[in-house]
Scaffold this motif. Structure first.
Motif, short mmCIF file in Angstrom:
data_model
loop_
_atom_site.label_atom_id
_atom_site.label_comp_id
_atom_site.label_asym_id
_atom_site.label_seq_id
_atom_site.Cartn_x
_atom_site.Cartn_y
_atom_site.Cartn_z
N VAL A 132 0.83 -1.20 0.00
CA VAL A 132 0.00 0.00 0.00
C VAL A 132 0.87 1.25 0.00
CG1 VAL A 132 -1.67 1.34 1.34
CG2 VAL A 132 -1.98 -1.14 1.06
N ALA A 133 1.91 1.26 0.79
CA ALA A 133 2.81 2.42 0.84
C ALA A 133 3.44 2.67 -0.52
CB ALA A 133 3.89 2.20 1.90
N THR A 134 3.75 1.61 -1.25
CA THR A 134 4.35 1.74 -2.57
C THR A 134 3.35 2.34 -3.56
OG1 THR A 134 5.80 -0.13 -2.14
CG2 THR A 134 5.48 0.48 -4.44
N LEU A 135 2.09 1.89 -3.50
CA LEU A 135 1.05 2.46 -4.35
C LEU A 135 0.84 3.94 -4.05
CD1 LEU A 135 -1.62 -0.39 -4.13
CD2 LEU A 135 -0.13 0.09 -6.08
N VAL A 136 0.77 4.27 -2.78
CA VAL A 136 0.55 5.65 -2.36
C VAL A 136 1.71 6.54 -2.81
CG1 VAL A 136 0.37 7.17 -0.34
CG2 VAL A 136 -0.96 5.05 -0.44
N HIS A 137 2.91 6.03 -2.69
CA HIS A 137 4.09 6.79 -3.12
C HIS A 137 4.01 7.11 -4.61
CE1 HIS A 137 8.30 7.30 -4.48
NE2 HIS A 137 8.43 7.94 -3.34
N ARG A 138 3.62 6.12 -5.40
CA ARG A 138 3.52 6.36 -6.85
C ARG A 138 2.44 7.39 -7.17
NH1 ARG A 138 5.68 7.61 -11.40
NH2 ARG A 138 4.52 6.91 -13.25
N LEU A 139 1.31 7.30 -6.49
CA LEU A 139 0.22 8.22 -6.77
C LEU A 139 0.51 9.65 -6.30
CD1 LEU A 139 -2.78 5.87 -6.02
CD2 LEU A 139 -2.03 6.71 -8.26
N ALA A 140 1.53 9.81 -5.46
CA ALA A 140 1.98 11.15 -5.10
C ALA A 140 2.85 11.74 -6.21
CB ALA A 140 2.78 11.10 -3.79
N GLU A 141 3.36 10.86 -7.07
CA GLU A 141 4.23 11.30 -8.17
C GLU A 141 3.46 11.64 -9.43
OE1 GLU A 141 8.25 8.66 -7.29
OE2 GLU A 141 6.65 7.79 -8.53
N ALA A 142 2.37 10.91 -9.68
CA ALA A 142 1.63 11.07 -10.94
C ALA A 142 0.17 10.71 -10.72
CB ALA A 142 2.24 10.16 -12.01
N PRO A 143 -0.73 11.27 -11.52
CA PRO A 143 -2.16 10.98 -11.35
C PRO A 143 -2.55 9.57 -11.80
CG PRO A 143 -1.84 12.43 -13.23
CD PRO A 143 -0.51 12.31 -12.55
N PRO A 172 -8.73 2.38 3.26
CA PRO A 172 -9.26 3.54 2.55
C PRO A 172 -8.32 4.74 2.60
CG PRO A 172 -10.29 3.36 4.70
CD PRO A 172 -9.41 2.15 4.55
N ASP A 173 -7.10 4.52 2.17
CA ASP A 173 -6.13 5.61 2.14
C ASP A 173 -6.61 6.69 1.17
OD1 ASP A 173 -3.63 6.98 0.84
OD2 ASP A 173 -2.90 6.10 2.70
N PRO A 174 -6.50 7.96 1.52
CA PRO A 174 -6.99 9.03 0.63
C PRO A 174 -6.41 8.97 -0.77
CG PRO A 174 -6.51 9.92 2.80
CD PRO A 174 -6.03 8.50 2.81
N ALA A 175 -5.14 8.60 -0.90
CA ALA A 175 -4.53 8.53 -2.23
C ALA A 175 -5.21 7.48 -3.09
CB ALA A 175 -3.04 8.25 -2.12
N LEU A 176 -5.55 6.35 -2.48
CA LEU A 176 -6.22 5.28 -3.22
C LEU A 176 -7.66 5.66 -3.57
CD1 LEU A 176 -5.00 2.05 -1.34
CD2 LEU A 176 -3.94 3.25 -3.28
N THR A 177 -8.38 6.23 -2.61
CA THR A 177 -9.77 6.59 -2.86
C THR A 177 -9.88 7.70 -3.91
OG1 THR A 177 -9.79 8.10 -0.96
CG2 THR A 177 -10.53 5.85 -0.58
N GLU A 178 -8.96 8.65 -3.87
CA GLU A 178 -8.97 9.73 -4.86
C GLU A 178 -8.63 9.20 -6.25
OE1 GLU A 178 -6.35 12.70 -3.33
OE2 GLU A 178 -7.56 12.99 -1.51
N TYR A 179 -7.68 8.30 -6.31
CA TYR A 179 -7.31 7.69 -7.59
C TYR A 179 -8.50 6.92 -8.17
CZ TYR A 179 -5.45 4.13 -10.74
OH TYR A 179 -5.25 3.29 -11.81
#
Length: 202
Positions: A132-143, A172-179
């Motif tokens: 999950v941390a890896t997914l969130v990190h990527r979504l902080a870099e690009a939409p 339900p991390d905000p980065a995942l829900t927003e994506y």
């Protein structure tokens, strides 16, 4: 591309991912709905997919199984659909992250499999928290996972994130829900969802 496309699927399966991908291509395709334990295990289907599972994609004489492979194949075979990004490195990295670490971590957690801390190095994902941390990190870099534009990797990886959020197998991390909110209502996704929902027996 003139060869016919045929999707072998079941509405309550990973075939939903493959249908979304086909809808994103905009190309016509046929659908063969199979049932668990009967037609999915019949000799004619086992000749296509010896695993006796869905989805399977037939494109002329070519047969492709496994959702990640189907998404990648269609993106490559249909470049005019714009689903294979210029950044192939990011595409392959995240497509196979979804097929490997993400799916393994979620399935193991769902089955109640606990990897002892001293054995984390033996599994490809380490822990679900790391995934999950890896997914969130990527979504902080690009939409999107391959950069600034939606691609086939978002169909595959995005579907897993959407299911994980819906069924509670991902936090339900905000980065995942927003994506997920960015992609869940794409026209192709809505068409695919409606087609599969219509096949679900009451």
């Amino acid at each position: 591309m003139t060869a016919a496309l045929t999707l072998y699927t079941h509405p309550m399966s990973r075939g939903r991912i493959a249908r979304w991908m086909l809808e994103e291509t905009g190309k016509p395709y046929d659908t063969v709905v199979l049932d668990y334990g009967t037609t999915m295990k019949a000799p004619d289907y086992l000749a296509l997919n010896p695993m006796g599972k869905v989805p399977t994609l037939r494109h002329g004489d070519h047969v492709v199984t496994e959702c990640a492979a189907i998404c990648t194949y269609l993106a490559d075979a249909l470049p005019e659909a714009g689903l294979m990004p210029a950044d192939r490195a990011a595409f392959y990295r995240w497509m196979f992250f979804g097929a490997g670490p993400l799916e393994q971590a979620v399935v193991n957690q769902s089955l109640g499999v606990t990897v002892p801390p001293e054995r984390k190095g033996m599994v490809g994902y380490g822990s679900l928290d790391q995934v999950v941390a890896t997914l969130v990190h990527r979504l902080a870099e690009a939409p999107y996972f391959a950069g600034d534009a939606f691609s086939a990797v978002d169909v595959y990886l995005g579907s897993q994130i959407g299911w994980g959020l819906r069924f509670g197998t991902l936090p339900p991390d905000p980065a995942l829900t927003e994506y997920w909110a960015r992609i869940e209502n794409r026209p192709a996704a809505l068409r695919a969802r409606a087609a599969d929902d219509a096949l679900v027996k009451p």
